[in-house]
Write an enzyme that holds these catalytic residues in place. Structure first.
Site, PDB file in Angstrom:
ATOM      1  N   CYS A 159      -8.716  -2.600 -18.441  1.00 57.01           N
ATOM      2  CA  CYS A 159      -9.048  -1.175 -18.393  1.00 57.01           C
ATOM      3  C   CYS A 159      -8.968  -0.702 -16.935  1.00 57.01           C
ATOM      4  CB  CYS A 159     -10.433  -0.828 -18.919  1.00 57.01           C
ATOM      5  SG  CYS A 159     -10.693  -1.303 -20.623  1.00 57.01           S
ATOM      6  N   ARG A 207      -3.205  -1.912 -16.274  1.00 55.09           N
ATOM      7  CA  ARG A 207      -4.449  -2.588 -16.634  1.00 55.09           C
ATOM      8  C   ARG A 207      -4.797  -2.446 -18.116  1.00 55.09           C
ATOM      9  NH1 ARG A 207      -7.468  -3.970 -12.325  1.00 55.09           N
ATOM     10  NH2 ARG A 207      -9.301  -4.051 -13.641  1.00 55.09           N
ATOM     11  N   TRP A 246      -7.869  -1.046 -22.399  1.00 54.95           N
ATOM     12  CA  TRP A 246      -7.347  -2.248 -23.058  1.00 54.95           C
ATOM     13  C   TRP A 246      -8.484  -2.683 -23.978  1.00 54.95           C
ATOM     14  CZ3 TRP A 246      -8.482  -7.486 -23.594  1.00 54.95           C
ATOM     15  CH2 TRP A 246      -7.413  -8.294 -24.034  1.00 54.95           C
ATOM     16  N   ASN A 305     -15.301  -0.501 -17.318  1.00 55.49           N
ATOM     17  CA  ASN A 305     -14.382  -1.635 -17.458  1.00 55.49           C
ATOM     18  C   ASN A 305     -15.237  -2.897 -17.413  1.00 55.49           C
ATOM     19  OD1 ASN A 305     -12.335  -3.288 -14.971  1.00 55.49           O
ATOM     20  ND2 ASN A 305     -12.359  -3.627 -17.137  1.00 55.49           N
ATOM     21  N   GLY A 306     -15.099  -3.737 -18.427  1.00 56.12           N
ATOM     22  CA  GLY A 306     -15.892  -4.961 -18.457  1.00 56.12           C
ATOM     23  C   GLY A 306     -16.440  -5.196 -19.851  1.00 56.12           C
ATOM     24  N   GLU A 316       7.424 -21.406 -15.784  1.00 54.61           N
ATOM     25  CA  GLU A 316       7.336 -19.992 -15.404  1.00 54.61           C
ATOM     26  C   GLU A 316       8.478 -19.186 -16.045  1.00 54.61           C
ATOM     27  OE1 GLU A 316       5.263 -18.046 -14.395  1.00 54.61           O
ATOM     28  OE2 GLU A 316       6.344 -16.343 -13.583  1.00 54.61           O
ATOM     29  N   LYS A 353       7.924 -15.970 -18.417  1.00 58.39           N
ATOM     30  CA  LYS A 353       8.528 -14.680 -18.073  1.00 58.39           C
ATOM     31  C   LYS A 353       9.309 -14.117 -19.260  1.00 58.39           C
ATOM     32  CE  LYS A 353       7.007 -14.017 -15.380  1.00 58.39           C
ATOM     33  NZ  LYS A 353       5.811 -13.693 -14.810  1.00 58.39           N
ATOM     34  N   GLU A 399       6.894 -13.195 -22.280  1.00 54.26           N
ATOM     35  CA  GLU A 399       5.964 -12.076 -22.173  1.00 54.26           C
ATOM     36  C   GLU A 399       6.640 -10.716 -22.170  1.00 54.26           C
ATOM     37  OE1 GLU A 399       3.387 -12.245 -18.726  1.00 54.26           O
ATOM     38  OE2 GLU A 399       5.008 -12.855 -17.418  1.00 54.26           O
ATOM     39  N   HIS A 448      11.114 -36.995 -27.107  1.00 52.11           N
ATOM     40  CA  HIS A 448       9.908 -37.430 -27.817  1.00 52.11           C
ATOM     41  C   HIS A 448       9.485 -36.393 -28.850  1.00 52.11           C
ATOM     42  CE1 HIS A 448       9.599 -40.929 -25.292  1.00 52.11           C
ATOM     43  NE2 HIS A 448       9.777 -40.160 -24.237  1.00 52.11           N
ATOM     44  N   LYS A 489      -2.499  -6.584 -16.887  1.00 50.34           N
ATOM     45  CA  LYS A 489      -2.203  -7.301 -15.650  1.00 50.34           C
ATOM     46  C   LYS A 489      -3.408  -8.079 -15.126  1.00 50.34           C
ATOM     47  CE  LYS A 489       0.445  -7.340 -11.639  1.00 50.34           C
ATOM     48  NZ  LYS A 489       1.205  -8.478 -12.150  1.00 50.34           N
TER      49      LYS A 489
END
Ligand code: G6P
Length: 585
Positions: free
Chosen positions: A2, A27, A74, A100-101, A464, A468, A471, A487, A580
């Site tokens: 948020c 955010r 969010w 936010n939280g 990575e 990338k 996402e 394996h 983010k």
């Protein structure tokens, strides 16, 4: 997650707040809302969806006023609905709140507010109701807000606005920074939200409670009156703009030539200090989440090889499992772009409880991680807005490489090597390379599964690269240590299965033999490394640069991920369900 922005001054608040929300949208982008002090009451407009939906709404165009608060959400408590969008109000409409939280005790607080009607399913709505309750008991707005905040358990950044224009801003755990302009004040989750108006900032500490009215007054709810310095930030306003680029992600990929030069501008004594701490520690633990964790995999390999000691890399969310092994002889190196990732901060607190020394590699100066560490190395890559981390990752790697060279007493050589690798970064981010990779993206765009493989440092790159692509394009990608393929996963390779192989001079023979194994089973093999091989259907040449290989090899993968997202019609800057800064556990 948020994002919060608040403004009090002489400008038209709706415009300032909307600009701020656009810069905070990374955010969270489920819904947004704004409250502006009007005459005689506070006016609120909310919209589900991205910030543009709010800006384009009819209600927004009618808003006027010089003081207000806004929020981009969010979702945590409660679905994505207009009712759950912030700001939330007291029932008399005199108080609006953005938050936010997570308020952990909101159920108990709500149970004690039976006489109030709640319109949302959020934890936040208890705050304006608590303030209202206090004011009904005869308290002033500021006293009621202070008491309300003191009753919250959990992590929060809160701004409450009274209809007379007074605002209070408080934080514990979630980020909140104040901006100080000429006769005007801002409060926001992140500096880019107001950076176009002022570069003078006040970093609030945990339990700080700021009153913004005719002036600014700050106290700490645990220790009483405090003085917080005004610092001047060095980022320029343009660094938070997209400029000529269609998306922030592409802009941030393209600027790595330049951002890496800023990463290199480090005070050598700080790098040497970290190298000395690595040397002196009995064991070293690198901790981070997401992309930053992949930088830690490289760091682990580099430090353990050179310093010849036990170095571990641990995901922040799993740190609890190793916390019992940490003691005063452990060095914990926490890596984070934002410096606000909840799991990483929690790991840091556990490490400090065990008396370990905590050092940070972080991008945001003044962030909680910066303030809670013994000292910090800054990646200095400017604001990273795209949700998928790109330039912060290469900057984190660059600091790992510099520290590795410093461990050998060759910091100057490290700087030269990195500086010359920047020329390759320039070529790899050029338009011609982007066009070349578009062809590969065309081939891969309809695939359901992709595998990435590598060994040693190239395994970190495989991890990575997989993250990338996943996402931003939503294609399933699995990263494997090249030797692990046989394996199990090799059973999934059939005609046309894409397999991206990262290799370097250090492991060419073994890794290319794995490339041949998958090729023999029909895989479509993409090679990323210094020289072509007959196993490859497609080759991406990345010059051999030793310890800098991870920095260079990831860049074409960032570009590929971006191209795949665009070709598949996805927004690379705002991938679904992601935010983010993950400031919740
Ligand atoms: C989120 C972001 C990632 C980032 C991770 C860690 O998941 O989407 O891009 O790598 O958080 O964030 P940090 O700010 O601690 O590096």
């Amino acid at each position: 997650m948020c994002g919060i922005i608040a403004y009090s001054g002489r400008k038209e608040a709706p415009e300032v707040l909307l600009n701020g929300l656009r810069r905070l949208e990374y955010r969270g982008y489920d819904s947004s809302g704004i409250a502006v002090v009007g005459n005689p009451s506070i006016k609120v407009v909310k919209a589900v969806g991205k910030v543009d939906a709010l800006g384009n709404s009819q209600g927004f165009s009618g808003l006027r006023g010089n003081t207000g608060i806004a929020h981009t959400r969010w979702a945590t408590h409660g679905g994505v609905t207009q009712e759950n969008a912030h700001p939330h109000m007291s029932s008399d409409g005199a108080v609006a709140v953005v938050h936010n939280g997570i308020i952990e005790n909101f159920r108990e607080l709500k149970a004690a507010l039976k006489e109030y009607v709640f319109y949302s399913e959020t934890d936040t709505e208890v705050i304006p109701k608590l303030i209202e309750q206090g004011m009904r008991e005869g308290k002033t707005f500021v006293d009621a807000a202070r008491d309300a905040v003191a009753r919250i358990e959990g992590r929060y950044a809160v701004v409450a606005l009274h209809k007379d224009g007074t605002m209070v801003a408080a934080r514990n755990g979630s980020p909140l920074v104040l901006g100080v302009g000429d006769g005007e004040y801002f409060a926001a989750s992140d500096i880019p939200a107001f950076m176009q108006y002022t570069k003078r900032v006040v970093y609030l500490g945990d339990y700080d409670f700021a009153v913004i009215g005719k002036g600014l007054h700050i106290e700490n709810l645990q220790t009483g009156p405090v003085t917080r310095d005004v610092s001047t930030i060095e980022w320029d306003a343009q660094s938070a703009e997209k400029g000529v680029f269609e998306h922030y992600m592409l802009k941030e990929i393209a600027e790595q030539y330049e951002t890496l030069s800023r990463t290199l501008e480090q005070d050598p004594s700080v790098i040497t200090r970290l190298a000395t701490d690595v040397r002196n520690a009995e064991s070293v633990v690198l901790v981070a989440a997401g992309t930053a964790y992949h930088a830690c995999i490289s760091g682990r390999l580099l430090f353990s090889r050179i310093a010849d000691k036990n170095v571990a890399s641990v995901r922040s969310s799993e740190f609890e499992n190793v916390a019992h092994l940490i003691d005063a002889d452990t060095l914990v190196l926490a890596v984070s772009q934002s410096g606000e990732t909840a799991d990483t901060l929690e790991a840091v607190r556990m490490a400090k409880d065990a008396e370990a020394k905590v050092v940070a590699i972080v991008n945001v100066a003044g962030s909680t991680l910066h303030r809670e560490s013994s000292y910090a190395l800054f990646t200095n890559c400017g604001p990273e807005i795209g949700v998928a981390s790109t330039k912060a990752y290469t900057a984190q790697l660059a600091l790992m490489v510099l520290t590795a060279y410093a461990l050998e007493g060759k910091l100057d050589e490290g700087r030269r090597v990195l500086d010359s690798a920047r020329n390759d970064v320039y070529n790899l981010t050029a338009v011609s390379t982007r066009e070349h990779l578009k062809e590969l993206a065309e081939t891969l765009k309809s695939m359901e599964h992709v595998f990435t493989i590598g060994r040693q440092l190239e395994y970190a790159t495989a991890k990575e690269a997989a993250l990338k692509i996943k996402e931003v394009s939503y294609i399933h990608v699995e990263a494997l240590q090249a030797g692990e393929l046989k394996h199990g996963t090799i059973a999934l390779i059939e005609k046309g299965t894409p397999c991206i192989v990262f290799f370097s001079a250090a492991n060419k023979r073994e890794t290319l033999s794995n490339a041949h194994e998958v090729r023999a089973r029909g895989a479509y093999v993409v090679g990323v490394g210094p020289e072509k091989d007959e196993a490859f259907d497609y080759f991406i040449k990345v010059p051999e640069t030793g310890l800098c290989n991870p920095i260079l090899q990831i860049i074409p993968m960032q570009v590929l991920a971006y191209q795949l997202a665009v070709l598949r019609g996805k927004d690379p800057d705002r991938p679904r369900n992601l935010a983010k800064s993950v400031t919740v556990k």
